[in-house]
Design an enzyme around this catalytic site. Structure first.
Site, PDB file in Angstrom:
ATOM      1  N   THR A 177       0.851  -1.188   0.000  1.00 17.85           N
ATOM      2  CA  THR A 177       0.000   0.000   0.000  1.00 17.85           C
ATOM      3  C   THR A 177       0.883   1.231   0.000  1.00 17.85           C
ATOM      4  OG1 THR A 177      -1.768   1.150   1.182  1.00 17.85           O
ATOM      5  CG2 THR A 177      -0.226  -0.061   2.539  1.00 17.85           C
ATOM      6  N   GLU A 321      -4.727  -2.583   5.052  1.00 15.33           N
ATOM      7  CA  GLU A 321      -4.350  -3.154   6.346  1.00 15.33           C
ATOM      8  C   GLU A 321      -5.529  -3.855   7.032  1.00 15.33           C
ATOM      9  OE1 GLU A 321      -3.743  -0.238   5.138  1.00 15.33           O
ATOM     10  OE2 GLU A 321      -1.834   0.617   5.769  1.00 15.33           O
ATOM     11  N   LYS A 429      -6.394  10.422  -3.159  1.00 13.49           N
ATOM     12  CA  LYS A 429      -6.902   9.184  -3.740  1.00 13.49           C
ATOM     13  C   LYS A 429      -7.655   9.509  -5.017  1.00 13.49           C
ATOM     14  CE  LYS A 429      -7.888   4.700  -2.146  1.00 13.49           C
ATOM     15  NZ  LYS A 429      -8.549   3.806  -1.218  1.00 13.49           N
ATOM     16  N   TRP A 434      -3.656   5.656  -4.963  1.00 17.76           N
ATOM     17  CA  TRP A 434      -3.022   6.686  -4.153  1.00 17.76           C
ATOM     18  C   TRP A 434      -1.986   7.510  -4.911  1.00 17.76           C
ATOM     19  CZ3 TRP A 434      -5.396   7.919  -0.008  1.00 17.76           C
ATOM     20  CH2 TRP A 434      -5.987   6.948   0.812  1.00 17.76           C
TER      21      TRP A 434
HETATM   22  P1  AMP Z   1      -6.397   1.397   0.493  1.00 14.94           P
HETATM   23  O1  AMP Z   1      -5.471   0.867   1.520  1.00 14.94           O
HETATM   24  O2  AMP Z   1      -5.717   1.803  -0.767  1.00 14.94           O
HETATM   25  O3  AMP Z   1      -7.552   0.511   0.256  1.00 14.94           O
HETATM   26  O4  AMP Z   1      -6.994   2.763   1.053  1.00 14.94           O
HETATM   27  C1  AMP Z   1      -7.611   2.829   2.311  1.00 14.94           C
HETATM   28  C2  AMP Z   1      -8.049   4.240   2.576  1.00 14.94           C
HETATM   29  O5  AMP Z   1      -9.001   4.671   1.600  1.00 14.94           O
HETATM   30  C3  AMP Z   1      -8.724   4.436   3.898  1.00 14.94           C
HETATM   31  O6  AMP Z   1      -7.798   4.551   4.957  1.00 14.94           O
HETATM   32  C4  AMP Z   1      -9.515   5.713   3.649  1.00 14.94           C
HETATM   33  O7  AMP Z   1      -8.691   6.852   3.749  1.00 14.94           O
HETATM   34  C5  AMP Z   1      -9.936   5.544   2.198  1.00 14.94           C
HETATM   35  N1  AMP Z   1     -11.269   4.928   2.116  1.00 14.94           N
HETATM   36  C6  AMP Z   1     -11.577   3.640   1.857  1.00 14.94           C
HETATM   37  N2  AMP Z   1     -12.913   3.452   1.839  1.00 14.94           N
HETATM   38  C7  AMP Z   1     -13.473   4.654   2.109  1.00 14.94           C
HETATM   39  C8  AMP Z   1     -14.808   5.116   2.252  1.00 14.94           C
HETATM   40  N3  AMP Z   1     -15.850   4.308   2.095  1.00 14.94           N
HETATM   41  N4  AMP Z   1     -14.989   6.422   2.570  1.00 14.94           N
HETATM   42  C9  AMP Z   1     -13.951   7.253   2.729  1.00 14.94           C
HETATM   43  N5  AMP Z   1     -12.671   6.884   2.605  1.00 14.94           N
HETATM   44  C10 AMP Z   1     -12.420   5.591   2.297  1.00 14.94           C
END
Ligand code: AMP
Length: 531
Positions: A177, A321, A429, A434
Site C-alpha cells: 500500500t 491493512e 486518492k 493513491w
Molecule cells: P487502500 O489501503 O488503498 O484501500 O486505502 C484505504 C483508505 O481509503 C482508507 O484509509 C480511507 O482513507 C480511504 N477509504 C476507503 N474506503 C473509504 C470510504 N468508504 N470512505 C472514505 N474513505 C475511504
C-alpha cells in the site's frame, strides 16, 4: 472443540467439491472464456504443481502482475493452497516502486500478463530474487528470452494431489500500500485472516454473497484481493464474472447485463462511469447490490443508483491493512421507517463495523465518546487486521498497543455509524489509487526556481480527487508548468502528475509553519468543476 486450521485450502476444496458445475466467466481481449469450477480446480492444482516444480516452497512469494482474469483467479488459489504467498502487484505503480516491491517482497516467481510485460521488461535486470517469469495470454510468435508460457506449464504439470499441512497463522498473501512518502509498505495476510474475512462477506449484514449470486469484482485483484470478493464468491459457490483488461463502462454494462450479475464491487469512479452509461443506454439489470468503497461514496451517486435505476447501493469502508472490509453502511431495523433523504444520509456514512472487529476513536491519547460530534483517529483491531508492515520500520507509527491507527479521522454516532471527515495521511486518492502529495512536493521543490510547493487533492467529478499543485517561485526566477511536469515524468506514473500547477505568491501556513492544506482544499474545492 476442534482446532481445525482455518485455511484457504478449505475454501478451494469446499468450492470445487460442492459446486463443480458452477461457472466462471472471464472477459479477455477477444471475447469471454467460460468454464466450470471443476475445470478451474483442475487447472489450479496443475498450477500449484508447476510452481512446486519451479522450486517454489512454503512461504515463498509469487508475484502476480495481472488484470482480473482467470489466470489471476487460478493464482489466487494455486499459490496459497500449496503454502506459498500470493503477492498481487499493483500494475499502475511507477516503475521504480514496482521494482522496489518485487525486491522487497523477495518474489521468486512472477506471473505476468503478456500485454503488461512492456512495463516490467525494462526493470528485469533489477529483480534480485526472481528465478522464473511466467507469461499469460495468447502465445506470440516469439516470447522474451528465459520466460515460461503459462498454458504450456499447466498442460505439462500433473494436478497437485495432496496439499501440505499449514499453520493457520502462516502467510497466504501480501499487498503493498502506498505510504505518505517513500516506498510502498507491505501488508501480509494470514490464512486465518482471509478465511474469517471471507466468511464476513457472506453475512446478510454485509454483502450476503451466496450460491445464487453472479458476482463481478470490478475493483482490481491487485488491490487488497479485490476486497476479498473472489475468495468469498468461490467458497460460497457464486458464478464469478471477471472483467479482464481495462474494461470500459460500456463493456462493464454489457457484462452486467449478459451475465445477470447480482453483486458488483467498485470504487466511486467506476460507479459514476456506469451511471453515465446507464443514462445513455437504460438497461434493466439483475444487480441486487452495488458495492462501493475505497473512497467516500457521494450521496448523489447513491441516490442515482437507488432512485433512478432501482439498484440497492452499499457503501463500504476499509483499507489494505484491514483485509479490507471493516464496515458497511447497512440500515438498521429502526431506520426502515425513516424517509428516504434521512436513510440516504445513513447510507452515505462509512457504516458500522462488521462483526469480529473493534474500533475506538482516539485524539491526543484520549478515547473519545461516540456522540456524533467528537472526532478523532479511527483505531481498529480484529482477526483480519494487519499487526505490522512487512519488514518495515514504519510499522511502529501505525500499529500501537494492539490497534491499527488508520490515519482516517471520523466521528461515530451513538448508533455506531462512522462519519469520516478527514485524513491525517497526506495522500490523494484518485480513481481508487493513491498519490503521495509529499513526494510530488519534494520533486517539485527540487527545481532550482522553486521556493516552495504544496500539492493538495481537490474534488473531481470523475476521479474523486485530483492533485493540484501550488508553487511559489524564488524571487527573480522563472519556470513554466511544463518545466515542472517534465521534472516529475521519470519518478511518477502519468496519472499521478498534478492536473494543474498554479503559481502563487505564498502558501498559507499553520502557526508552526506547516502548509495549511485544508485551507487550500477549501479555497479550490470547485477548481475541477466539469470533466
Ligand atoms: P487502500 O489501503 O488503498 O484501500 O486505502 C484505504 C483508505 O481509503 C482508507 O484509509 C480511507 O482513507 C480511504 N477509504 C476507503 N474506503 C473509504 C470510504 N468508504 N470512505 C472514505 N474513505 C475511504
Amino acid at each position: 472443540m476442534m482446532k481445525t486450521p482455518l485455511s484457504v485450502q478449505h475454501l478451494f476444496e469446499y468450492a470445487t467439491t460442492y459446486f463443480p458445475d458452477q461457472v466462471i466467466v472471464a472477459r479477455h481481449a477477444h471475447g469471454v472464456h467460460r468454464y466450470t469450477y471443476r475445470e478451474f480446480g483442475e487447472r489450479t492444482r496443475r498450477l500449484s504443481q508447476a510452481l512446486m516444480s519451479l522450486g517454489v516452497g512454503i512461504g515463498d512469494r509469487v508475484g502476480t502482475f495481472l488484470w482480473n482474469d482467470r489466470e489471476h483467479l487460478e493464482s489466487y488459489f494455486a499459490i496459497p493452497t500449496m503454502g506459498a504467498v500470493l503477492h498481487t502487484i499493483n500494475i499502475r505503480l511507477a516503475p521504480n516502486q514496482i521494482a522496489y516491491i518485487i525486491n522487497h517482497a523477495e518474489d521468486r516467481v512472477l506471473i505476468v500478463d503478456r500485454a503488461l510485460w512492456p512495463v516490467l521488461a525494462p526493470l528485469r535486470e533489477q529483480f534480485v530474487t526472481v528465478k522464473a517469469i511466467i507469461l499469460t495470454g495468447e502465445l506470440p510468435e516469439s516470447d522474451p528470452a528465459d520466460t515460461l508460457d503459462y498454458e504450456t506449464l499447466i498442460k505439462s504439470a500433473t494436478p497437485l494431489a495432496r496439499y501440505p499441512d499449514l499453520d493457520e497463522a502462516s502467510p497466504m498473501g501480501m499487498c503493498y500500500t502506498s505510504a505518505t512518502t517513500g516506498n510502498p509498505k507491505g501488508v501480509v495476510y494470514s490464512h486465518r485472516g482471509i478465511y474469517l474475512h471471507s466468511l464476513t462477506l457472506g453475512l446478510a449484514n454485509t454483502m450476503a454473497i451466496g450460491m445464487s449470486d453472479s458476482v463481478l469484482p470490478i475493483v482490481p485483484m491487485f488491490h487488497v484481493n479485490a476486497w476479498g470478493v473472489p475468495f468469498a464468491s468461490l467458497w460460497f459457490g457464486s458464478k464469478i464474472v471477471l472483467p479482464g483488461p481495462a474494461p470500459t463502462p460500456t463493456e462493464l454494462l454489457q457484462l452486467l447485463n449478459d451475465e445477470k450479475v447480482t453483486v458488483a464491487a467498485g470504487v466511486p469512479t467506476v460507479w459514476l462511469g456506469l451511471a453515465r452509461e446507464l443514462d445513455a443506454h437504460p438497461t434493466p439489470l439483475a444487480l441486487r447490490l452495488a458495492v462501493c468503497g475505497g473512497s467516500a461514496a457521494p450521496e448523489s451517486l447513491i441516490r442515482r443508483f437507488e432512485e433512478h435505476y432501482h439498484i440497492p447501493f452499499l457503501h463500504a469502508y476499509g483499507m489494505t491493512e484491514t483485509g479490507p472490509i471493516a464496515s458497511t453502511a447497512r440500515l438498521k431495523t429502526h431506520h426502515i421507517s425513516l424517509d428516504y433523504p434521512r436513510q440516504l444520509g445513513i447510507k452515505a456514512t462509512q457504516g458500522f463495523l462488521v462483526p469480529g472487529l473493534s474500533i475506538q476513536l482516539m485524539r491526543d491519547g484520549a478515547i473519545l465518546p461516540w456522540d456524533g460530534h467528537e472526532f478523532g483517529e479511527m483505531c481498529i483491531r480484529g482477526p483480519w487486521i494487519a499487526d505490522e508492515y512487512f519488514r518495515d520500520e514504519r510499522s511502529r507509527d501505525t500499529f500501537i498497543d494492539g490497534w491499527l491507527h488508520t490515519g482516517d479521522v471520523a466521528s461515530i454516532d451513538p448508533d455506531g455509524y462512522i462519519h469520516i471527515v478527514d485524513r491525517t495521511k497526506d495522500v490523494i486518492k484518485s480513481g481508487g489509487e493513491w498519490i503521495s502529495s509529499v513526494d510530488l512536493e519534494n520533486a517539485l521543490m527540487a527545481h532550482p526556481a522553486v521556493f516552495e510547493a504544496a500539492v493538495v487533492g481537490v474534488p473531481h467529478p470523475k476521479w474523486d480527487e485530483r492533485p493540484l499543485a501550488f508553487v511559489v517561485l524564488k524571487s527573480g526566477e522563472r519556470c513554466t508548468k511544463e518545466d515542472l511536469i517534465a521534472l516529475l515524468a521519470d519518478k511518477f506514473a502519468r496519472w499521478q502528475w498534478p492536473d494543474d500547477v498554479l503559481f502563487v505568491d505564498e502558501i498559507p501556513k499553520t502557526s508552526v509553519g506547516k502548509f495549511l492544506k485544508r485551507t487550500l482544499r477549501e479555497q479550490y474545492q470547485n477548481y475541477f468543476t466539469s470533466v
